[in-house]
Scaffold this motif. Structure first.
Motif, short mmCIF file in Angstrom:
data_model
loop_
_atom_site.label_atom_id
_atom_site.label_comp_id
_atom_site.label_asym_id
_atom_site.label_seq_id
_atom_site.Cartn_x
_atom_site.Cartn_y
_atom_site.Cartn_z
N GLU A 73 -14.34 43.22 16.29
CA GLU A 73 -13.56 44.37 16.73
C GLU A 73 -12.13 44.16 16.23
O GLU A 73 -11.68 43.02 16.09
N PRO A 74 -11.39 45.24 15.99
CA PRO A 74 -10.02 45.09 15.46
C PRO A 74 -9.12 44.14 16.27
O PRO A 74 -8.40 43.34 15.70
N ALA A 75 -9.20 44.23 17.59
CA ALA A 75 -8.35 43.36 18.42
C ALA A 75 -8.75 41.90 18.26
O ALA A 75 -7.88 41.01 18.18
N ASP A 76 -10.04 41.62 18.22
CA ASP A 76 -10.51 40.25 18.03
C ASP A 76 -10.17 39.74 16.63
O ASP A 76 -9.81 38.58 16.45
N ASP A 77 -10.28 40.62 15.64
CA ASP A 77 -9.92 40.25 14.28
C ASP A 77 -8.45 39.85 14.20
O ASP A 77 -8.09 38.84 13.58
N ARG A 78 -7.60 40.62 14.84
CA ARG A 78 -6.16 40.33 14.85
C ARG A 78 -5.90 38.98 15.51
O ARG A 78 -5.17 38.14 14.97
N ARG A 79 -6.52 38.74 16.67
CA ARG A 79 -6.35 37.46 17.37
C ARG A 79 -6.88 36.31 16.53
O ARG A 79 -6.27 35.23 16.49
N TYR A 83 -16.51 36.98 11.97
CA TYR A 83 -15.34 37.22 11.12
C TYR A 83 -15.77 37.30 9.65
O TYR A 83 -15.39 38.23 8.94
N VAL A 134 -7.08 36.12 13.18
CA VAL A 134 -6.16 35.88 12.06
C VAL A 134 -4.86 35.23 12.56
O VAL A 134 -4.33 34.33 11.90
N GLU A 135 -4.38 35.65 13.71
CA GLU A 135 -3.18 35.03 14.28
C GLU A 135 -3.42 33.55 14.58
O GLU A 135 -2.57 32.70 14.29
N HIS A 136 -4.55 33.24 15.16
CA HIS A 136 -4.88 31.84 15.46
C HIS A 136 -5.00 31.05 14.16
O HIS A 136 -4.49 29.93 14.05
#
Length: 76
Positions: free
Chosen positions: A19-25, A13, A27-29
């Motif tokens: 990856e975009p999906a992992d980055d989103r997850r 990070y 940031v959400e966490h």
């Protein structure tokens, strides 16, 4: 994402390598977990404090022993 996954992905990070999906997850966490928020800040502080230190070379035998120790470190 749980806290264990978060910790495993912190370096990627900070490097902007998720990856975009992992980055989103990630940031959400981060938005939901005060403990991981503090952990990320601690890592950022550590990088800022130590990132400017000059690289020092280790004797070859010391380097080999360290690499062997971490290679055999329990994975989980």
């Amino acid at each position: 994402m749980n806290c264990d996954e978060f910790v495993e992905l912190v370096t990627a990070y900070l490097d902007g390598a998720l990856e975009p999906a992992d980055d989103r997850r990630f940031v959400e966490h981060l938005a939901e977990c005060d403990g991981c928020d503090r952990y990320l800040e601690q890592i950022r502080t550590t990088v800022a404090a130590l990132g400017h230190l000059p690289e020092q070379s280790l004797p070859a035998d010391t380097r080999d022993r360290l690499l062997a120790a971490f290679r055999d470190w329990p994975a989980g």
